[in-house]
Design an enzyme around this catalytic site. Structure first.
Site, PDB file in Angstrom:
ATOM      1  N   LYS A  42       0.856  -1.198   0.000  1.00  0.00           N
ATOM      2  CA  LYS A  42       0.000   0.000   0.000  1.00  0.00           C
ATOM      3  C   LYS A  42       0.887   1.242   0.000  1.00  0.00           C
ATOM      4  O   LYS A  42       1.780   1.373   0.842  1.00  0.00           O
ATOM      5  CB  LYS A  42      -0.901   0.032   1.236  1.00  0.00           C
ATOM      6  CG  LYS A  42      -1.764   1.299   1.277  1.00  0.00           C
ATOM      7  CD  LYS A  42      -2.788   1.252   2.388  1.00  0.00           C
ATOM      8  CE  LYS A  42      -2.332   1.908   3.661  1.00  0.00           C
ATOM      9  NZ  LYS A  42      -2.450   3.377   3.685  1.00  0.00           N
ATOM     10  N   ASP A  68      -3.623   4.281  -2.048  1.00  0.00           N
ATOM     11  CA  ASP A  68      -4.532   4.837  -1.035  1.00  0.00           C
ATOM     12  C   ASP A  68      -4.516   6.362  -1.119  1.00  0.00           C
ATOM     13  O   ASP A  68      -3.902   7.030  -0.296  1.00  0.00           O
ATOM     14  CB  ASP A  68      -4.074   4.339   0.339  1.00  0.00           C
ATOM     15  CG  ASP A  68      -5.051   4.708   1.442  1.00  0.00           C
ATOM     16  OD1 ASP A  68      -6.205   5.066   1.131  1.00  0.00           O
ATOM     17  OD2 ASP A  68      -4.655   4.630   2.619  1.00  0.00           O
ATOM     18  N   LYS A  70      -7.399   8.283  -1.425  1.00  0.00           N
ATOM     19  CA  LYS A  70      -8.616   8.823  -0.785  1.00  0.00           C
ATOM     20  C   LYS A  70      -9.156  10.051  -1.511  1.00  0.00           C
ATOM     21  O   LYS A  70      -9.259  11.143  -0.934  1.00  0.00           O
ATOM     22  CB  LYS A  70      -8.348   9.154   0.688  1.00  0.00           C
ATOM     23  CG  LYS A  70      -8.007   7.954   1.553  1.00  0.00           C
ATOM     24  CD  LYS A  70      -7.981   8.322   3.027  1.00  0.00           C
ATOM     25  CE  LYS A  70      -7.738   7.155   3.947  1.00  0.00           C
ATOM     26  NZ  LYS A  70      -6.375   6.616   3.914  1.00  0.00           N
ATOM     27  N   ASP A  73     -13.827  14.874  -4.200  1.00  0.00           N
ATOM     28  CA  ASP A  73     -13.950  16.139  -4.946  1.00  0.00           C
ATOM     29  C   ASP A  73     -15.245  16.050  -5.742  1.00  0.00           C
ATOM     30  O   ASP A  73     -16.021  15.106  -5.567  1.00  0.00           O
ATOM     31  CB  ASP A  73     -12.709  16.312  -5.861  1.00  0.00           C
ATOM     32  CG  ASP A  73     -12.352  17.784  -6.064  1.00  0.00           C
ATOM     33  OD1 ASP A  73     -13.272  18.575  -6.360  1.00  0.00           O
ATOM     34  OD2 ASP A  73     -11.168  18.132  -5.953  1.00  0.00           O
ATOM     35  N   THR A 132     -11.177   6.774  11.159  1.00  0.00           N
ATOM     36  CA  THR A 132     -11.219   6.309  12.551  1.00  0.00           C
ATOM     37  C   THR A 132     -10.666   7.354  13.517  1.00  0.00           C
ATOM     38  O   THR A 132     -10.785   7.211  14.725  1.00  0.00           O
ATOM     39  CB  THR A 132     -10.441   4.988  12.724  1.00  0.00           C
ATOM     40  OG1 THR A 132      -9.183   5.137  12.085  1.00  0.00           O
ATOM     41  CG2 THR A 132     -11.190   3.825  12.136  1.00  0.00           C
ATOM     42  N   ARG A 223       3.576  -1.143  10.478  1.00  0.00           N
ATOM     43  CA  ARG A 223       4.723  -1.295  11.374  1.00  0.00           C
ATOM     44  C   ARG A 223       5.000  -2.695  11.898  1.00  0.00           C
ATOM     45  O   ARG A 223       6.172  -3.039  12.075  1.00  0.00           O
ATOM     46  CB  ARG A 223       4.596  -0.282  12.520  1.00  0.00           C
ATOM     47  CG  ARG A 223       4.822   1.147  12.025  1.00  0.00           C
ATOM     48  CD  ARG A 223       4.231   2.176  12.935  1.00  0.00           C
ATOM     49  NE  ARG A 223       2.780   2.142  12.930  1.00  0.00           N
ATOM     50  CZ  ARG A 223       2.002   2.928  13.667  1.00  0.00           C
ATOM     51  NH1 ARG A 223       2.555   3.805  14.485  1.00  0.00           N
ATOM     52  NH2 ARG A 223       0.698   2.846  13.577  1.00  0.00           N
TER      53      ARG A 223
HETATM   54  O1  C5P Z   1       1.635   0.665  10.969  1.00  0.00           O
HETATM   55  P1  C5P Z   1       0.169   0.326  10.966  1.00  0.00           P
HETATM   56  O2  C5P Z   1      -0.094  -1.161  10.839  1.00  0.00           O
HETATM   57  O3  C5P Z   1      -0.585   0.945  12.092  1.00  0.00           O
HETATM   58  O4  C5P Z   1      -0.350   0.984   9.602  1.00  0.00           O
HETATM   59  C1  C5P Z   1      -1.690   0.908   9.215  1.00  0.00           C
HETATM   60  C2  C5P Z   1      -1.902   1.541   7.875  1.00  0.00           C
HETATM   61  O5  C5P Z   1      -3.316   1.622   7.654  1.00  0.00           O
HETATM   62  C3  C5P Z   1      -1.381   2.956   7.740  1.00  0.00           C
HETATM   63  O6  C5P Z   1      -1.038   3.152   6.351  1.00  0.00           O
HETATM   64  C4  C5P Z   1      -2.555   3.802   8.105  1.00  0.00           C
HETATM   65  O7  C5P Z   1      -2.535   5.069   7.525  1.00  0.00           O
HETATM   66  C5  C5P Z   1      -3.708   2.971   7.541  1.00  0.00           C
HETATM   67  N1  C5P Z   1      -4.993   3.211   8.178  1.00  0.00           N
HETATM   68  C6  C5P Z   1      -5.227   3.026   9.529  1.00  0.00           C
HETATM   69  N2  C5P Z   1      -6.449   3.251  10.067  1.00  0.00           N
HETATM   70  C7  C5P Z   1      -7.453   3.660   9.290  1.00  0.00           C
HETATM   71  C8  C5P Z   1      -7.264   3.837   7.928  1.00  0.00           C
HETATM   72  C9  C5P Z   1      -5.999   3.605   7.395  1.00  0.00           C
HETATM   73  O8  C5P Z   1      -4.326   2.641  10.257  1.00  0.00           O
HETATM   74  N3  C5P Z   1      -8.637   3.836   9.814  1.00  0.00           N
END
Ligand code: C5P
Length: 250
Positions: A42, A68, A70, A73, A132, A223
């Site tokens: 992603k 991604d 998003k 518009d 979220t 992560r």
């Molecule tokens: O590092 P981590 O597993 O927390 O990353 C989650 C990914 O999902 C990031 O790219 C974050 O921006 C995305 N994301 C999220 N929560 C959301 C929507 C997208 O963590 N509600």
């Protein structure tokens, strides 16, 4: 009752590794290291804004791409952005359901037409319902009707009825959205943490195997993979956990 997820794809295929960095070399290194160990990568606004479409192409190579961006518009502008994005051959592409029915319908039509013109597969369009990061008081401040859970369902139903292929949702929304939107609607889920990974800033997390069991189609994991000394081994470990929990073997 929630539907059981079909065992229709290999466990690693369910994983999209979020490469959340603006650094081209670092992202390319991670993408190479993860080749075959995840279903795709992603890339989001951070990378796209820093490195542009050429950067995205350089990183994604032949890997499945979740772009991604998003979009949100007026319909004509989003349709144009979707047409341009199709040239990057994303497998998944995001836009905001709050852009409304006409915007989503225009995006779906643009994706189909551009893919046909380019002789490629159209991306699966995923709607963002509510970020979220927003809670009940934010909803009120921006004039949206709550509670959060109801607004997520309202926007997911609108997305489905406007030709979207699925939504991005929190792990705790999977069951409700699966029964609301049916078995073929894609549920793509971030906020995933294996038991052995740090939670970081994610507040309401779920283990990968639990999210798949609840009905997630794809997991977005950053992560817990990219922050490990051996990202490939971490991805494999997650795939093994999903396989073990679904009885598919590993
Ligand atoms: O590092 P981590 O597993 O927390 O990353 C989650 C990914 O999902 C990031 O790219 C974050 O921006 C995305 N994301 C999220 N929560 C959301 C929507 C997208 O963590 N509600």
């Amino acid at each position: 009752m929630p539907q059981s997820p079909p065992l229709d794809r290999a466990p690693e295929e369910r994983i999209f590794a979020a490469l959340d960095t603006p650094d081209l070399a670092q992202a390319a290194r991670l993408a190479r290291a993860l080749k075959g160990a995840v279903g795709g990568i992603k890339l989001g606004k951070e990378m796209f804004t820093a490195q542009g479409p050429d950067g995205v192409r350089a990183i994604s190579g032949g890997e499945r791409l979740f772009l991604d961006l998003k979009f949100h518009d007026i319909p004509n502008t989003v349709a144009g952005a979707v047409r341009a994005a199709v040239h990057l051959r994303p497998y998944l592409l995001t836009l905001h359901a709050a852009g409304g029915r006409a915007m989503m319908q225009a995006a779906a039509e643009a994706a189909r037409e551009a893919a046909e013109d380019a002789g490629t597969q159209a991306p699966r369009l995923l709607a963002i319902t509510l970020l979220t990061s927003l809670d009940e008081s934010d909803l009120e401040a921006i004039g949206q009707r709550g509670p959060v859970r109801d607004q997520v369902k309202r926007l997911a139903a609108l997305a489905r009825d406007s030709g979207m292929d699925g939504v991005v949702c929190s792990p705790h929304e999977i069951e409700a959205l699966r029964s609301l939107c049916g078995p073929d609607f894609l549920l793509v889920v971030p906020g995933i943490r294996p038991a052995w990974a740090a939670t970081g800033d994610q507040k309401r997390v779920m283990a990968p195997s639990e999210a798949v069991a609840a009905g997630a189609d794809y997991l977005v994991i950053g992560r817990p993979i990219t922050g490990q000394a051996d990202p490939r081994a971490a991805a494999r470990k997650i795939a093994e956990e999903i396989a073990a929990a679904s009885g598919a073997g590993s």
